[in-house]
Design a protein around this motif. Sequence first.
Motif, PDB file in Angstrom:
ATOM      1  N   PHE A  95       0.847  -1.175   0.000  1.00 22.53           N
ATOM      2  CA  PHE A  95       0.000   0.000   0.000  1.00 22.53           C
ATOM      3  C   PHE A  95       0.894   1.240   0.000  1.00 22.53           C
ATOM      4  O   PHE A  95       1.935   1.257   0.658  1.00 22.53           O
ATOM      5  N   LYS A  96       0.456   2.275  -0.713  1.00 19.95           N
ATOM      6  CA  LYS A  96       1.171   3.547  -0.688  1.00 19.95           C
ATOM      7  C   LYS A  96       0.214   4.635  -0.221  1.00 19.95           C
ATOM      8  O   LYS A  96      -1.001   4.543  -0.428  1.00 19.95           O
ATOM      9  N   PHE A  97       0.810   5.659   0.377  1.00 29.48           N
ATOM     10  CA  PHE A  97       0.042   6.731   0.991  1.00 29.48           C
ATOM     11  C   PHE A  97       0.706   8.061   0.671  1.00 29.48           C
ATOM     12  O   PHE A  97       1.935   8.141   0.586  1.00 29.48           O
ATOM     13  N   ARG A  98      -0.124   9.080   0.532  1.00 34.88           N
ATOM     14  CA  ARG A  98       0.389  10.429   0.356  1.00 34.88           C
ATOM     15  C   ARG A  98      -0.442  11.352   1.248  1.00 34.88           C
ATOM     16  O   ARG A  98      -1.663  11.261   1.258  1.00 34.88           O
ATOM     17  N   ILE A 130       5.018  10.961   2.605  1.00 35.97           N
ATOM     18  CA  ILE A 130       4.663   9.800   1.788  1.00 35.97           C
ATOM     19  C   ILE A 130       5.014   8.557   2.601  1.00 35.97           C
ATOM     20  O   ILE A 130       5.918   8.590   3.433  1.00 35.97           O
ATOM     21  N   ALA A 131       4.265   7.501   2.363  1.00 32.55           N
ATOM     22  CA  ALA A 131       4.499   6.282   3.143  1.00 32.55           C
ATOM     23  C   ALA A 131       4.199   5.060   2.296  1.00 32.55           C
ATOM     24  O   ALA A 131       3.518   5.132   1.265  1.00 32.55           O
ATOM     25  N   GLN A 132       4.704   3.945   2.778  1.00 32.05           N
ATOM     26  CA  GLN A 132       4.466   2.650   2.133  1.00 32.05           C
ATOM     27  C   GLN A 132       4.366   1.604   3.234  1.00 32.05           C
ATOM     28  O   GLN A 132       5.087   1.667   4.226  1.00 32.05           O
ATOM     29  N   GLN A 133       3.463   0.651   3.047  1.00 31.35           N
ATOM     30  CA  GLN A 133       3.371  -0.479   3.962  1.00 31.35           C
ATOM     31  C   GLN A 133       3.248  -1.764   3.167  1.00 31.35           C
ATOM     32  O   GLN A 133       2.559  -1.814   2.150  1.00 31.35           O
ATOM     33  N   LYS A 134       3.907  -2.792   3.676  1.00 33.41           N
ATOM     34  CA  LYS A 134       3.779  -4.135   3.129  1.00 33.41           C
ATOM     35  C   LYS A 134       2.874  -4.921   4.059  1.00 33.41           C
ATOM     36  O   LYS A 134       3.081  -4.917   5.277  1.00 33.41           O
ATOM     37  N   VAL A 135       1.873  -5.567   3.476  1.00 37.70           N
ATOM     38  CA  VAL A 135       0.897  -6.330   4.253  1.00 37.70           C
ATOM     39  C   VAL A 135       0.934  -7.778   3.796  1.00 37.70           C
ATOM     40  O   VAL A 135       0.776  -8.072   2.606  1.00 37.70           O
ATOM     41  N   LEU A 136       1.153  -8.668   4.739  1.00 35.83           N
ATOM     42  CA  LEU A 136       1.149 -10.108   4.487  1.00 35.83           C
ATOM     43  C   LEU A 136      -0.163 -10.670   5.019  1.00 35.83           C
ATOM     44  O   LEU A 136      -0.588 -10.322   6.116  1.00 35.83           O
TER      45      LEU A 136
END
Length: 141
Positions: free
Chosen positions: A91-94, A105-111
């Motif tokens: 997921f990316k965020f602004r 800005i942000a990024q998350q990895k989701v398993l």
Amino acid sequence: MQKLKFQEPVYTYHIDFVGHVNNIIYVQWLENARVKLIEAMGLSISQIAVDDDILPIITETNIQYKKPFFLSNEVHVEVWVSEIFNVSANFKFRFRNEKGEICSIAQQKVLFIDRATQRPSRKFLKYREKFEKYLLEDSDI
């Protein structure tokens, strides 16, 4: 193919001793954004957990702070899916202020794991089509 956009409020208790929004609040905004995005897909976290015994686990969070938010600012959030894999999604965020300036800005990895085995679950692929509605690759932004 689209982003979810919404606003987050800035409350007095979000402000740290430096006078701007505390860094931990961004993590809360990321959580809110992920939940809102999944709801926009016509899903819910509890539905995924109960119906398919799949649990979303955050494996990585990366936040870049470019400009601070203050109590008087409006926080405009954008969230989208940047990559989809067999058992995970990114997921990316602004975060923009009321002037449209990018503040973070942000990024998350989701398993996605199986509740019983605690192992990655391909049951997640059942929802791939719903996630693809919010899939934007970096070249599309």
